[in-house]
Design an enzyme around this catalytic site. Structure first.
Site, PDB file in Angstrom:
ATOM      1  N   ASP A 174      -0.635   1.173   5.173  1.00 42.22           N
ATOM      2  CA  ASP A 174       0.348   0.438   5.966  1.00 42.22           C
ATOM      3  C   ASP A 174       1.654   0.284   5.190  1.00 42.22           C
ATOM      4  O   ASP A 174       2.273  -0.764   5.205  1.00 42.22           O
ATOM      5  CB  ASP A 174      -0.206  -0.929   6.372  1.00 42.22           C
ATOM      6  CG  ASP A 174       0.651  -1.626   7.424  1.00 42.22           C
ATOM      7  OD1 ASP A 174       1.365  -0.925   8.185  1.00 42.22           O
ATOM      8  OD2 ASP A 174       0.628  -2.866   7.485  1.00 42.22           O
ATOM      9  N   LYS A 189       5.317   0.362   4.599  1.00 41.56           N
ATOM     10  CA  LYS A 189       6.536   0.294   5.406  1.00 41.56           C
ATOM     11  C   LYS A 189       7.502  -0.625   4.673  1.00 41.56           C
ATOM     12  O   LYS A 189       7.104  -1.336   3.738  1.00 41.56           O
ATOM     13  CB  LYS A 189       6.228  -0.227   6.812  1.00 41.56           C
ATOM     14  CG  LYS A 189       5.547  -1.588   6.835  1.00 41.56           C
ATOM     15  CD  LYS A 189       5.113  -1.951   8.241  1.00 41.56           C
ATOM     16  CE  LYS A 189       4.337  -3.260   8.232  1.00 41.56           C
ATOM     17  NZ  LYS A 189       3.774  -3.567   9.537  1.00 41.56           N
ATOM     18  N   ASN A 223       6.570  -4.130   3.645  1.00 36.23           N
ATOM     19  CA  ASN A 223       5.512  -4.306   2.647  1.00 36.23           C
ATOM     20  C   ASN A 223       5.955  -3.870   1.254  1.00 36.23           C
ATOM     21  O   ASN A 223       5.131  -3.667   0.367  1.00 36.23           O
ATOM     22  CB  ASN A 223       4.252  -3.545   3.068  1.00 36.23           C
ATOM     23  CG  ASN A 223       3.607  -4.162   4.289  1.00 36.23           C
ATOM     24  OD1 ASN A 223       3.836  -5.323   4.606  1.00 36.23           O
ATOM     25  ND2 ASN A 223       2.813  -3.387   4.990  1.00 36.23           N
TER      26      ASN A 223
END
Length: 90
Positions: A41, A43, A46
């Protein structure tokens, strides 16, 4: 520290700074993969930046694979766990 998503927070980076941040992200991903951790995840939300250092956060969908195991197996197991958790919480 200003948020890059707010109008006042976004700043244009120099090429040298952007390369340095990119290098840190790549090294972090290489290290995680060497340890068998797949983030899944990644992105901008993050990726944290503080004092010129990149930190990768939110490992909620990450999985750990053993030597010889493939990411496909990891994803299937993660989907099964998610399904099981959603069934038990209802």
């Amino acid at each position: 520290m200003p948020d890059a998503e707010s109008p006042d927070g976004a700043k244009i980076l120099s090429d040298k700074t952007a390369r340095g941040y990119t290098r840190q992200i790549i090294r972090a991903l290489e290290y995680m993969h060497e340890c068998g951790v797949i983030h899944r995840d990644l992105k901008p939300q993050n990726i944290l930046l503080r004092n010129g250092n990149i930190k990768i956060c939110d490992f909620g969908t990450a999985c750990i694979i053993s030597e010889g195991e493939t990411l496909t197996v990891c994803c299937i197991l993660s989907a099964r766990i998610s399904r099981t958790l959603s069934q038990t919480s209802t």
